[in-house]
Design a protein around this motif. Structure first.
Motif, mmCIF file in Angstrom:
data_model
loop_
_atom_site.group_PDB
_atom_site.id
_atom_site.type_symbol
_atom_site.label_atom_id
_atom_site.label_comp_id
_atom_site.label_asym_id
_atom_site.label_seq_id
_atom_site.Cartn_x
_atom_site.Cartn_y
_atom_site.Cartn_z
ATOM 1 N N ASP A 109 -11.279 10.056 -8.148
ATOM 2 C CA ASP A 109 -10.070 10.345 -8.924
ATOM 3 C C ASP A 109 -8.800 10.077 -8.116
ATOM 4 O O ASP A 109 -7.747 9.819 -8.676
ATOM 5 C CB ASP A 109 -10.120 11.806 -9.378
ATOM 6 N N ALA A 110 -8.884 10.147 -6.796
ATOM 7 C CA ALA A 110 -7.729 9.871 -5.936
ATOM 8 C C ALA A 110 -7.627 8.371 -5.671
ATOM 9 O O ALA A 110 -8.616 7.727 -5.302
ATOM 10 C CB ALA A 110 -7.861 10.620 -4.620
ATOM 11 N N VAL A 111 -6.433 7.806 -5.847
ATOM 12 C CA VAL A 111 -6.190 6.379 -5.619
ATOM 13 C C VAL A 111 -5.033 6.236 -4.641
ATOM 14 O O VAL A 111 -3.934 6.741 -4.890
ATOM 15 C CB VAL A 111 -5.880 5.643 -6.932
ATOM 16 N N LEU A 112 -5.286 5.564 -3.529
ATOM 17 C CA LEU A 112 -4.270 5.365 -2.499
ATOM 18 C C LEU A 112 -3.306 4.249 -2.878
ATOM 19 O O LEU A 112 -3.673 3.316 -3.607
ATOM 20 C CB LEU A 112 -4.946 5.047 -1.167
ATOM 21 N N THR A 113 -2.101 4.324 -2.339
ATOM 22 C CA THR A 113 -1.052 3.361 -2.695
ATOM 23 C C THR A 113 -1.089 2.133 -1.795
ATOM 24 O O THR A 113 -0.094 1.780 -1.151
ATOM 25 C CB THR A 113 0.339 4.022 -2.603
ATOM 26 N N TYR A 114 -2.211 1.463 -1.749
ATOM 27 C CA TYR A 114 -2.321 0.244 -0.962
ATOM 28 C C TYR A 114 -1.448 -0.866 -1.559
ATOM 29 O O TYR A 114 -1.031 -0.787 -2.722
ATOM 30 C CB TYR A 114 -3.777 -0.231 -0.936
ATOM 31 N N PRO A 115 -1.189 -1.926 -0.804
ATOM 32 C CA PRO A 115 -0.475 -3.076 -1.372
ATOM 33 C C PRO A 115 -1.219 -3.628 -2.595
ATOM 34 O O PRO A 115 -2.445 -3.473 -2.719
ATOM 35 C CB PRO A 115 -0.460 -4.080 -0.213
ATOM 36 N N PRO A 116 -0.517 -4.258 -3.522
ATOM 37 C CA PRO A 116 -1.123 -4.699 -4.786
ATOM 38 C C PRO A 116 -2.373 -5.552 -4.627
ATOM 39 O O PRO A 116 -3.303 -5.434 -5.429
ATOM 40 C CB PRO A 116 0.014 -5.486 -5.452
ATOM 41 N N GLU A 117 -2.405 -6.427 -3.614
ATOM 42 C CA GLU A 117 -3.575 -7.297 -3.474
ATOM 43 C C GLU A 117 -4.839 -6.514 -3.141
ATOM 44 O O GLU A 117 -5.952 -6.925 -3.500
ATOM 45 C CB GLU A 117 -3.321 -8.372 -2.405
ATOM 46 N N VAL A 118 -4.720 -5.381 -2.471
ATOM 47 C CA VAL A 118 -5.885 -4.539 -2.180
ATOM 48 C C VAL A 118 -6.269 -3.741 -3.426
ATOM 49 O O VAL A 118 -7.454 -3.620 -3.752
ATOM 50 C CB VAL A 118 -5.586 -3.600 -0.999
ATOM 51 N N LEU A 119 -5.293 -3.205 -4.138
ATOM 52 C CA LEU A 119 -5.577 -2.449 -5.353
ATOM 53 C C LEU A 119 -6.244 -3.309 -6.422
ATOM 54 O O LEU A 119 -7.021 -2.807 -7.245
ATOM 55 C CB LEU A 119 -4.279 -1.867 -5.911
ATOM 56 N N ALA A 120 -5.964 -4.598 -6.400
ATOM 57 C CA ALA A 120 -6.516 -5.501 -7.407
ATOM 58 C C ALA A 120 -7.948 -5.925 -7.107
ATOM 59 O O ALA A 120 -8.594 -6.537 -7.964
ATOM 60 C CB ALA A 120 -5.629 -6.741 -7.532
ATOM 61 N N ASP A 121 -8.460 -5.597 -5.927
ATOM 62 C CA ASP A 121 -9.787 -6.034 -5.495
ATOM 63 C C ASP A 121 -10.620 -4.797 -5.166
ATOM 64 O O ASP A 121 -10.471 -4.218 -4.091
ATOM 65 C CB ASP A 121 -9.659 -6.937 -4.268
ATOM 66 N N PRO A 122 -11.520 -4.355 -6.072
ATOM 67 C CA PRO A 122 -12.291 -3.132 -5.826
ATOM 68 C C PRO A 122 -13.073 -3.152 -4.511
ATOM 69 O O PRO A 122 -13.181 -2.122 -3.839
ATOM 70 C CB PRO A 122 -13.238 -3.063 -7.031
ATOM 71 N N ASP A 123 -13.610 -4.312 -4.133
ATOM 72 C CA ASP A 123 -14.351 -4.377 -2.872
ATOM 73 C C ASP A 123 -13.421 -4.186 -1.684
ATOM 74 O O ASP A 123 -13.754 -3.462 -0.724
ATOM 75 C CB ASP A 123 -15.089 -5.713 -2.759
#
Length: 260
Positions: A109-123
């Motif tokens: 349920d917790a989602v970290l605020t990584y840069p967009p390119e990391v958030l867009a790639d589940p792996d």
């Protein structure tokens, strides 16, 4: 934090919540501020009671960017979608954290605020977030150092994405959070259906039990009072673990038992 065994008759902690003792990281980040990893929760509210030290809670929400001072006795909470970053000003900032929906934050349920390119790639997101297990190392000291290093690296990556996001929210307003929210939904959507079971067995079951009790009382019946019981839960074994915002001491809610 833990959620009780769904097959157990032991009631969970009040409200289906969980409680954690948090010692906020004193590691400085890229902007010179010490503290934890900025993140949000997609389904759970979170509350803080400050027990020691001083700091600031930075948030990005429908109100834009806000800074809330933290000092002993401070009490505050926030709803899902609030990006929050704990900043440690005194090196000894400690809180009791009350988390809604015990077990869901650990389930993703917790989602970290990584840069967009990391958030867009589940792996890529999973690789960036993973903390090695203590059993992967030959000594406790080696394990402690490696786990702390991984926690600090993911904190730094989350701060990197957060600082850019904060600039956008300051310039454009809360609408700048939309892309993060879309990415967060994409990361959790495959798990969310499974969370229904935890919610039904925890918060919903407790709320429904209260409804039954109130109906019984209104009818002049208090049979449920005769099953009054005191429960206790032991601290989880081992040293504090590396959480998103600091070192965590948790209670083993799965091991809760009635006092005899």
């Amino acid at each position: 934090m833990s959620t009780a065994d769904p097959t157990s008759t032991t009631p969970g902690f009040p409200g289906g919540t969980a409680v954690t003792h948090l010692r906020v990281y004193d590691w400085p980040a890229a902007d010179g501020l010490a503290g934890g990893s900025p993140h949000l929760h997609t389904a759970s509210a979170e509350g803080y009671v400050v027990v020691r030290g001083e700091g600031t809670l930075e948030t990005l929400s429908s109100a834009g960017f806000q800074e809330t001072p933290l000092r002993p006795g401070s009490l505050l909470w926030f709803t899902p979608g609030t990006v929050h970053r704990l900043v440690n000003h005194s090196a000894d900032l400690e809180l009791l954290v009350v988390m809604q929906n015990a077990g869901l934050p650990e389930a993703g349920d917790a989602v970290l605020t990584y840069p967009p390119e990391v958030l867009a790639d589940p792996d890529a997101y999973r690789r960036a977030t993973a903390i090695p297990a203590a059993t992967d190392f030959d000594s406790a000291a080696e394990a402690h150092a490696a786990m702390a290093r991984a926690a600090r690296e993911r904190r730094d990556l989350a701060v990197d994405g957060y600082l850019t996001l904060r600039e956008r929210v300051t310039a454009q307003g809360p609408a700048a959070l939309h892309e993060l929210y879309q990415a967060a939904v994409g990361l959790v959507r495959d798990r969310a259906a499974g969370w229904q079971h935890q919610w039904q067995r925890g918060p919903r079951a407790q709320a429904e039990a209260t409804g039954t009790h109130l109906a019984s009382l209104a009818a002049g019946c208090g049979d449920h009072l005769s099953s009054a019981t005191v429960y206790t839960a032991p601290p989880a074994p081992g040293p504090p673990r590396n959480g998103m915002c600091g070192l965590l001491r948790v209670w083993d809610l799965d091991g809760a038992r009635p006092l005899q």
